[in-house]
Design a protein around this motif. Structure first.
Motif, PDB file in Angstrom:
ATOM      1  N   GLY A   3       3.082  19.731  -1.059  1.00  0.00           N
ATOM      2  CA  GLY A   3       3.264  18.638  -0.117  1.00  0.00           C
ATOM      3  C   GLY A   3       2.339  17.482  -0.427  1.00  0.00           C
ATOM      4  N   ALA A   4       2.564  16.365   0.250  1.00  0.00           N
ATOM      5  CA  ALA A   4       1.727  15.177   0.094  1.00  0.00           C
ATOM      6  C   ALA A   4       1.577  14.504   1.445  1.00  0.00           C
ATOM      7  CB  ALA A   4       2.341  14.212  -0.913  1.00  0.00           C
ATOM      8  N   GLU A   5       0.460  13.813   1.620  1.00  0.00           N
ATOM      9  CA  GLU A   5       0.198  13.084   2.858  1.00  0.00           C
ATOM     10  C   GLU A   5       0.419  11.598   2.633  1.00  0.00           C
ATOM     11  OE1 GLU A   5      -3.492  12.234   6.001  1.00  0.00           O
ATOM     12  OE2 GLU A   5      -3.623  13.868   4.553  1.00  0.00           O
ATOM     13  N   ALA A   6       1.155  10.970   3.533  1.00  0.00           N
ATOM     14  CA  ALA A   6       1.411   9.534   3.433  1.00  0.00           C
ATOM     15  C   ALA A   6       0.194   8.765   3.938  1.00  0.00           C
ATOM     16  CB  ALA A   6       2.645   9.163   4.252  1.00  0.00           C
ATOM     17  N   LEU A   7      -0.320   7.869   3.107  1.00  0.00           N
ATOM     18  CA  LEU A   7      -1.488   7.063   3.455  1.00  0.00           C
ATOM     19  C   LEU A   7      -1.113   5.588   3.464  1.00  0.00           C
ATOM     20  CD1 LEU A   7      -4.114   8.823   1.144  1.00  0.00           C
ATOM     21  CD2 LEU A   7      -3.701   9.255   3.575  1.00  0.00           C
ATOM     22  N   ALA A   8      -1.647   4.859   4.439  1.00  0.00           N
ATOM     23  CA  ALA A   8      -1.350   3.428   4.552  1.00  0.00           C
ATOM     24  C   ALA A   8      -2.393   2.607   3.801  1.00  0.00           C
ATOM     25  CB  ALA A   8      -1.327   3.013   6.017  1.00  0.00           C
ATOM     26  N   ARG A   9      -1.922   1.666   2.989  1.00  0.00           N
ATOM     27  CA  ARG A   9      -2.793   0.724   2.291  1.00  0.00           C
ATOM     28  C   ARG A   9      -2.181  -0.669   2.410  1.00  0.00           C
ATOM     29  NH1 ARG A   9      -5.234   4.699   2.598  1.00  0.00           N
ATOM     30  NH2 ARG A   9      -6.490   5.802   1.038  1.00  0.00           N
ATOM     31  N   TRP A  10      -3.024  -1.684   2.587  1.00  0.00           N
ATOM     32  CA  TRP A  10      -2.545  -3.054   2.735  1.00  0.00           C
ATOM     33  C   TRP A  10      -2.959  -3.862   1.504  1.00  0.00           C
ATOM     34  CZ3 TRP A  10      -4.484  -6.900   7.067  1.00  0.00           C
ATOM     35  CH2 TRP A  10      -3.790  -8.117   6.925  1.00  0.00           C
ATOM     36  N   ARG A  11      -1.953  -4.319   0.749  1.00  0.00           N
ATOM     37  CA  ARG A  11      -2.225  -5.177  -0.409  1.00  0.00           C
ATOM     38  C   ARG A  11      -2.193  -6.635   0.051  1.00  0.00           C
ATOM     39  NH1 ARG A  11      -1.721  -2.414  -5.293  1.00  0.00           N
ATOM     40  NH2 ARG A  11      -0.700  -0.375  -5.149  1.00  0.00           N
ATOM     41  N   HIS A  12      -3.362  -7.185   0.314  1.00  0.00           N
ATOM     42  CA  HIS A  12      -3.455  -8.564   0.789  1.00  0.00           C
ATOM     43  C   HIS A  12      -3.361  -9.521  -0.402  1.00  0.00           C
ATOM     44  CE1 HIS A  12      -5.189 -12.173   2.672  1.00  0.00           C
ATOM     45  NE2 HIS A  12      -4.847 -11.624   3.823  1.00  0.00           N
ATOM     46  N   PRO A  13      -2.636 -10.635  -0.265  1.00  0.00           N
ATOM     47  CA  PRO A  13      -2.440 -11.546  -1.407  1.00  0.00           C
ATOM     48  C   PRO A  13      -3.725 -12.166  -1.942  1.00  0.00           C
ATOM     49  CG  PRO A  13      -1.640 -12.525   0.644  1.00  0.00           C
ATOM     50  CD  PRO A  13      -1.901 -11.079   0.924  1.00  0.00           C
ATOM     51  N   THR A  14      -4.751 -12.307  -1.106  1.00  0.00           N
ATOM     52  CA  THR A  14      -5.998 -12.919  -1.583  1.00  0.00           C
ATOM     53  C   THR A  14      -7.189 -11.968  -1.524  1.00  0.00           C
ATOM     54  OG1 THR A  14      -6.443 -13.816   0.635  1.00  0.00           O
ATOM     55  CG2 THR A  14      -5.257 -15.233  -0.936  1.00  0.00           C
ATOM     56  N   ARG A  15      -7.181 -11.031  -0.580  1.00  0.00           N
ATOM     57  CA  ARG A  15      -8.319 -10.119  -0.425  1.00  0.00           C
ATOM     58  C   ARG A  15      -8.134  -8.805  -1.173  1.00  0.00           C
ATOM     59  NH1 ARG A  15      -9.680  -9.427   5.743  1.00  0.00           N
ATOM     60  NH2 ARG A  15     -11.310  -8.154   4.775  1.00  0.00           N
ATOM     61  N   GLY A  16      -6.956  -8.615  -1.757  1.00  0.00           N
ATOM     62  CA  GLY A  16      -6.723  -7.384  -2.500  1.00  0.00           C
ATOM     63  C   GLY A  16      -6.424  -6.209  -1.583  1.00  0.00           C
ATOM     64  N   MET A  17      -6.820  -5.006  -2.018  1.00  0.00           N
ATOM     65  CA  MET A  17      -6.530  -3.795  -1.261  1.00  0.00           C
ATOM     66  C   MET A  17      -7.467  -3.668  -0.060  1.00  0.00           C
ATOM     67  SD  MET A  17      -4.318  -1.291  -1.509  1.00  0.00           S
ATOM     68  CE  MET A  17      -3.943  -1.029  -3.242  1.00  0.00           C
ATOM     69  N   ILE A  18      -6.874  -3.576   1.130  1.00  0.00           N
ATOM     70  CA  ILE A  18      -7.656  -3.429   2.360  1.00  0.00           C
ATOM     71  C   ILE A  18      -7.449  -2.012   2.887  1.00  0.00           C
ATOM     72  CG2 ILE A  18      -8.020  -4.263   4.712  1.00  0.00           C
ATOM     73  CD1 ILE A  18      -6.933  -6.955   3.839  1.00  0.00           C
ATOM     74  N   PRO A  19      -8.519  -1.235   3.043  1.00  0.00           N
ATOM     75  CA  PRO A  19      -8.386   0.151   3.491  1.00  0.00           C
ATOM     76  C   PRO A  19      -8.014   0.233   4.968  1.00  0.00           C
ATOM     77  CG  PRO A  19     -10.702  -0.438   3.321  1.00  0.00           C
ATOM     78  CD  PRO A  19      -9.920  -1.591   2.755  1.00  0.00           C
ATOM     79  N   PRO A  20      -7.413   1.353   5.383  1.00  0.00           N
ATOM     80  CA  PRO A  20      -6.993   1.504   6.781  1.00  0.00           C
ATOM     81  C   PRO A  20      -8.148   1.445   7.772  1.00  0.00           C
ATOM     82  CG  PRO A  20      -6.789   3.573   5.573  1.00  0.00           C
ATOM     83  CD  PRO A  20      -7.019   2.506   4.562  1.00  0.00           C
ATOM     84  N   ALA A  21      -9.350   1.811   7.337  1.00  0.00           N
ATOM     85  CA  ALA A  21     -10.499   1.755   8.242  1.00  0.00           C
ATOM     86  C   ALA A  21     -10.755   0.338   8.730  1.00  0.00           C
ATOM     87  CB  ALA A  21     -11.744   2.301   7.541  1.00  0.00           C
ATOM     88  N   GLU A  22     -10.269  -0.649   7.976  1.00  0.00           N
ATOM     89  CA  GLU A  22     -10.457  -2.045   8.360  1.00  0.00           C
ATOM     90  C   GLU A  22      -9.293  -2.590   9.174  1.00  0.00           C
ATOM     91  OE1 GLU A  22     -11.610  -4.736   5.278  1.00  0.00           O
ATOM     92  OE2 GLU A  22     -12.933  -3.288   4.299  1.00  0.00           O
ATOM     93  N   PHE A  23      -8.052  -2.292   8.756  1.00  0.00           N
ATOM     94  CA  PHE A  23      -6.931  -2.941   9.447  1.00  0.00           C
ATOM     95  C   PHE A  23      -6.348  -2.130  10.601  1.00  0.00           C
ATOM     96  CE2 PHE A  23      -4.577  -0.781   5.970  1.00  0.00           C
ATOM     97  CZ  PHE A  23      -3.559  -0.162   6.686  1.00  0.00           C
TER      98      PHE A  23
END
Length: 224
Positions: A3-23
């Motif tokens: 199995g695998a766990e789905a993780l959320a990541r935000w690819r911001h156009p200027t700030r790059g990868m933003i971890p879920p702990a922030e958004f």
């Protein structure tokens, strides 16, 4: 790979990868966490439908989603739209999410289990670790928080806690996943203690959807 766990990541156009702990806290504050959670659930089901049929997908539920009386219908819709069998979906719940409204959470989780969906207690051992929750709620799995395996098998207290949780889960007819496994020594320890699954960097670091599709089809001797 089981199995695998789905993780959320935000690819911001200027700030790059933003971890879920922030958004995620911001999303909760402005009232978008429910919509984001629904999107993650639907996307995870669609993606998992492309994997081999014996691999499950785990999705975290927020307290907001758990308090939403329409959650079972939302999950059913995600399964029907993706064609993913209910038996291949696992929903992960933390103790803090249960505490918001225990009566509603109980009814919701009972409905989801009746649909054939697996329910996991996530990060067990870091909150109140209420044994009453394990007795009352329809969990099929306990996920032992990574803080315990981090110091095992050298740390006697961590070893004792993992052994106790594994024994408890077995008596309650629940499976056990140990989170945060990073070394072969830790993996060997979990096998010796009778844990059912491991999750962590030893198996794989987080990967994107395309990489997961390839990874899921590769033969492996490791159970994740």
């Amino acid at each position: 790979v089981q199995g695998a766990e789905a993780l959320a990541r935000w690819r911001h156009p200027t700030r790059g990868m933003i971890p879920p702990a922030e958004f995620i806290p911001v999303a909760e504050e402005i009232g978008l966490i429910g919509d984001i959670g629904t999107w993650i659930l639907r996307a995870a089901c669609v993606e998992a439908s492309t994997w081999p049929h014996d691999i499950t997908v785990a999705v975290n539920l927020s307290s907001v989603q758990l308090r939403d009386t329409s959650l079972p219908l939302t999950v059913l819709s995600a399964l029907e739209e993706s064609g993913l069998p209910a038996s291949r979906l696992e929903l992960e719940i933390t103790e803090s999410a249960l505490m918001q409204d225990e009566a509603l959470a109980f009814d919701t989780l009972q409905t989801l289990r009746a649909m054939g969906i697996r329910i996991s207690m996530d990060d067990f051992g870091t909150g109140y670790s209420s044994l009453n929750y394990l007795r009352r709620f329809p969990f099929s799995k306990i996920k032992i928080d990574q803080s315990f395996i981090r110091h095992a098998p050298q740390d006697y207290e961590c070893v004792a806690i993992i052994q106790a949780i594994t024994t408890l889960a077995s008596k309650l007819h629940m499976s056990v996943t140990v989170e945060g496994v990073e070394t072969d020594e830790q993996r060997a320890f979990t096998i010796a203690e009778g844990c059912d699954q491991i999750q962590g960097y030893l198996i794989s670091r987080p990967v994107d959807a395309a990489s997961m599709r390839q990874f899921s089809r590769e033969p492996s001797q490791k159970a994740a």
